[in-house]
Design an enzyme around this catalytic site. Structure first.
Site, mmCIF file in Angstrom:
data_model
loop_
_atom_site.group_PDB
_atom_site.id
_atom_site.type_symbol
_atom_site.label_atom_id
_atom_site.label_comp_id
_atom_site.label_asym_id
_atom_site.label_seq_id
_atom_site.Cartn_x
_atom_site.Cartn_y
_atom_site.Cartn_z
ATOM 1 C CE1 TYR A 57 0.530 7.788 2.589
ATOM 2 C CE2 TYR A 57 1.003 5.547 1.950
ATOM 3 C CZ TYR A 57 0.175 6.470 2.550
ATOM 4 O OH TYR A 57 -1.000 6.055 3.115
ATOM 5 C CG ASP A 86 -1.803 1.223 1.292
ATOM 6 O OD1 ASP A 86 -2.839 1.181 0.615
ATOM 7 O OD2 ASP A 86 -1.476 2.215 1.978
ATOM 8 N NE ARG A 140 9.299 -3.304 16.179
ATOM 9 C CZ ARG A 140 9.380 -2.051 16.584
ATOM 10 N NH1 ARG A 140 9.239 -1.062 15.712
ATOM 11 N NH2 ARG A 140 9.603 -1.771 17.842
ATOM 12 C CE LYS A 186 -3.739 4.674 0.552
ATOM 13 N NZ LYS A 186 -2.323 4.506 0.935
ATOM 14 C CG LEU A 203 0.451 -2.650 14.052
ATOM 15 C CD1 LEU A 203 1.956 -2.876 13.872
ATOM 16 C CD2 LEU A 203 -0.215 -3.926 14.559
ATOM 17 C CE LYS A 244 7.097 2.516 8.725
ATOM 18 N NZ LYS A 244 7.740 2.997 9.974
ATOM 19 C CB SER A 245 7.432 -2.935 10.464
ATOM 20 O OG SER A 245 8.643 -2.902 11.189
ATOM 21 C CG ASN A 259 4.048 -6.803 12.150
ATOM 22 O OD1 ASN A 259 4.172 -7.184 13.318
ATOM 23 N ND2 ASN A 259 4.335 -5.566 11.774
ATOM 24 C CG HIS A 283 -4.631 9.815 0.267
ATOM 25 N ND1 HIS A 283 -3.287 9.784 -0.001
ATOM 26 C CD2 HIS A 283 -4.754 9.323 1.511
ATOM 27 C CE1 HIS A 283 -2.643 9.296 1.054
ATOM 28 N NE2 HIS A 283 -3.506 9.012 1.986
HETATM 29 N N1 NAP Z 1 -5.280 6.172 3.679
HETATM 30 C C1 NAP Z 1 -4.748 6.922 4.613
HETATM 31 O O1 NAP Z 1 -5.114 8.092 4.826
HETATM 32 C C2 NAP Z 1 -3.662 6.334 5.466
HETATM 33 C C3 NAP Z 1 -3.271 6.990 6.642
HETATM 34 C C4 NAP Z 1 -2.286 6.371 7.429
HETATM 35 C C5 NAP Z 1 -1.716 5.175 7.030
HETATM 36 N N2 NAP Z 1 -2.101 4.569 5.859
HETATM 37 C C6 NAP Z 1 -1.514 3.273 5.411
HETATM 38 O O2 NAP Z 1 -1.548 2.341 6.486
HETATM 39 C C7 NAP Z 1 -0.222 1.881 6.740
HETATM 40 C C8 NAP Z 1 -0.048 1.522 8.207
HETATM 41 O O3 NAP Z 1 -0.374 2.596 9.054
HETATM 42 P P1 NAP Z 1 0.701 3.389 9.911
HETATM 43 O O4 NAP Z 1 1.994 3.338 9.204
HETATM 44 O O5 NAP Z 1 0.087 4.716 10.223
HETATM 45 O O6 NAP Z 1 0.766 2.627 11.293
HETATM 46 P P2 NAP Z 1 0.842 1.135 11.873
HETATM 47 O O7 NAP Z 1 1.111 0.160 10.804
HETATM 48 O O8 NAP Z 1 -0.366 0.952 12.736
HETATM 49 O O9 NAP Z 1 2.071 1.248 12.864
HETATM 50 C C9 NAP Z 1 3.373 1.518 12.409
HETATM 51 C C10 NAP Z 1 4.243 1.645 13.651
HETATM 52 O O10 NAP Z 1 4.244 0.389 14.335
HETATM 53 C C11 NAP Z 1 5.573 -0.032 14.552
HETATM 54 N N3 NAP Z 1 5.545 -1.513 14.489
HETATM 55 C C12 NAP Z 1 5.291 -2.266 13.392
HETATM 56 N N4 NAP Z 1 5.319 -3.572 13.716
HETATM 57 C C13 NAP Z 1 5.586 -3.650 15.040
HETATM 58 C C14 NAP Z 1 5.760 -4.723 15.937
HETATM 59 N N5 NAP Z 1 5.628 -5.994 15.523
HETATM 60 N N6 NAP Z 1 6.029 -4.451 17.228
HETATM 61 C C15 NAP Z 1 6.156 -3.153 17.646
HETATM 62 N N7 NAP Z 1 6.002 -2.081 16.847
HETATM 63 C C16 NAP Z 1 5.728 -2.329 15.529
HETATM 64 C C17 NAP Z 1 6.367 0.602 13.448
HETATM 65 O O11 NAP Z 1 7.709 0.759 13.824
HETATM 66 P P3 NAP Z 1 8.967 0.476 12.821
HETATM 67 O O12 NAP Z 1 8.572 0.909 11.445
HETATM 68 O O13 NAP Z 1 10.040 1.319 13.413
HETATM 69 O O14 NAP Z 1 9.241 -0.991 12.913
HETATM 70 C C18 NAP Z 1 5.677 1.965 13.339
HETATM 71 O O15 NAP Z 1 6.118 2.843 14.372
HETATM 72 C C19 NAP Z 1 0.636 3.058 6.268
HETATM 73 O O16 NAP Z 1 1.990 2.686 6.098
HETATM 74 C C20 NAP Z 1 -0.062 3.421 4.993
HETATM 75 O O17 NAP Z 1 0.247 2.500 3.964
HETATM 76 C C21 NAP Z 1 -3.080 5.128 5.090
#
Ligand code: NAP
Length: 280
Positions: A51, A46, A239, A76, A191, A233-234, A243, A109
């Site tokens: 981005y 994604d 991780r 997006k 997460l 995302k990581s 995941n 988006h």
């Molecule tokens: N459509 C939209 O408006 C929108 C908005 C936000 C996000 N998104 C999409 O959704 C994806 C995911 O959301 P997000 O990036 O906001 O947050 P997320 O995936 O909920 O969380 C990412 C965070 O979790 C940490 N993490 C990942 N796996 C872990 C584990 N097993 N243990 C501990 N910590 C862990 C990561 O750290 P590290 O990276 O340092 O490992 C990072 O700090 C985005 O990358 C994007 O593609 C879309």
């Protein structure tokens, strides 16, 4: 179950049940990270114009030994490119950056209703799909009222709505609307977003311990058991693999009920759809 397992969208195309998000990855680090994800078994990536890492994402997909058809790629349309005279060129620029011939899923988006451009942008996505440039089309951060307007005005139901959704913001009030219209929910910040705040809940740690899994694995499993499509995302290889290792256990009904107690009206981390009024 495995990472190759798919759901069927309302347009008949399939989408892998677990995706990999790349927001906040610098473009020059994205190829290595997406390659690590593909090697760990993810088949669904994604990205977004906003981005700034479509180049790195596309390079990982192209350089992979996997057949292109085995990798589901989402991008997006940025809201600043919603006007009809910009949207098509913007899509073409995405395809140039990705270096791919076609795209699996393209989303609007955010609705940014204050600018009232999302209906026109949706019509452009319908045209792109008719021309075979993109297989599936959908939206992100849309409220039911925005979805209803698209459906009423065009008759084309988005295949997905990508929303913030995790145990602290479970969005139960709008899930029925999506189910009634066959709109799949992709879950962003599954997460809890940057810093993964949801994983700090003692309840999640306890349930994880009971299953000999990690807190992140419990939360991703919670999404999957509800037919949701999480996009964790990581940037950390360990991780990334952790995941993806979520197919060998089941959360019990009691686990699911306990996790439901974490839901809070103020649990959202990004702005609500109606609060985002700036084009980007
Ligand atoms: N459509 C939209 O408006 C929108 C908005 C936000 C996000 N998104 C999409 O959704 C994806 C995911 O959301 P997000 O990036 O906001 O947050 P997320 O995936 O909920 O969380 C990412 C965070 O979790 C940490 N993490 C990942 N796996 C872990 C584990 N097993 N243990 C501990 N910590 C862990 C990561 O750290 P590290 O990276 O340092 O490992 C990072 O700090 C985005 O990358 C994007 O593609 C879309």
């Amino acid at each position: 179950m495995s990472l190759a397992q798919t759901l069927v969208l309302n347009d008949g195309h399939s989408i892998p049940r677990l995706g990999f998000g790349v927001w906040r990855l610098p473009d020059d680090e994205t190829t290595a990270t997406v390659t690590a994800a593909l090697n760990a078994g993810y088949r669904h990536i994604d990205t977004a114009q906003a981005y700034g890492n479509e180049v790195g994402t596309g390079r990982a997909v192209r350089e992979s030994t996997l057949p292109r058809r085995d990798i589901f790629v989402t991008s997006k349309l940025r809201t600043a490119d919603f006007p009809p005279e910009k949207a098509r060129a913007s899509f073409n620029a995405t395809m140039d950056r990705l270096g791919l011939d076609d795209l699996d899923l393209f989303l609007l988006h955010w609705p940014v209703p204050a600018h009232d451009l999302y209906l026109d942008a949706w019509k452009t996505l319908i045209d792109l799909r008719a021309q075979g440039r993109v297989r599936s089309i959908g939206v992100s951060n849309f409220l039911p009222e925005h979805l209803k307007r698209l459906i009423d005005e065009t008759g084309v139901v988005p295949a997905v709505n990508q929303l913030e959704l995790h145990p602290s913001y479970a969005q139960r009030d709008i899930r029925d609307f999506h189910a009634q219209h066959g709109i799949a929910i992709q879950c962003y910040s599954p997460l809890g977003g940057e810093g993964a705040a949801v994983l700090a809940a003692p309840l999640i740690a306890q349930i994880a311990q009971n299953h000999s899994k990690s807190p992140a694995q419990v939360v991703i499993r919670w999404h999957l058991q509800q037919g949701l499509i999480p996009l964790p995302k990581s940037a950390t290889p360990k991780r990334i693999a952790e995941n993806a290792d979520v197919w060998d256990f089941d959360l019990s009904d009691q686990d699911m009920q306990q996790i439901a107690t974490l839901d809070r009206a103020d649990g959202k981390t990004l702005p609500r759809p109606e609060e985002m009024n700036t084009l980007f």
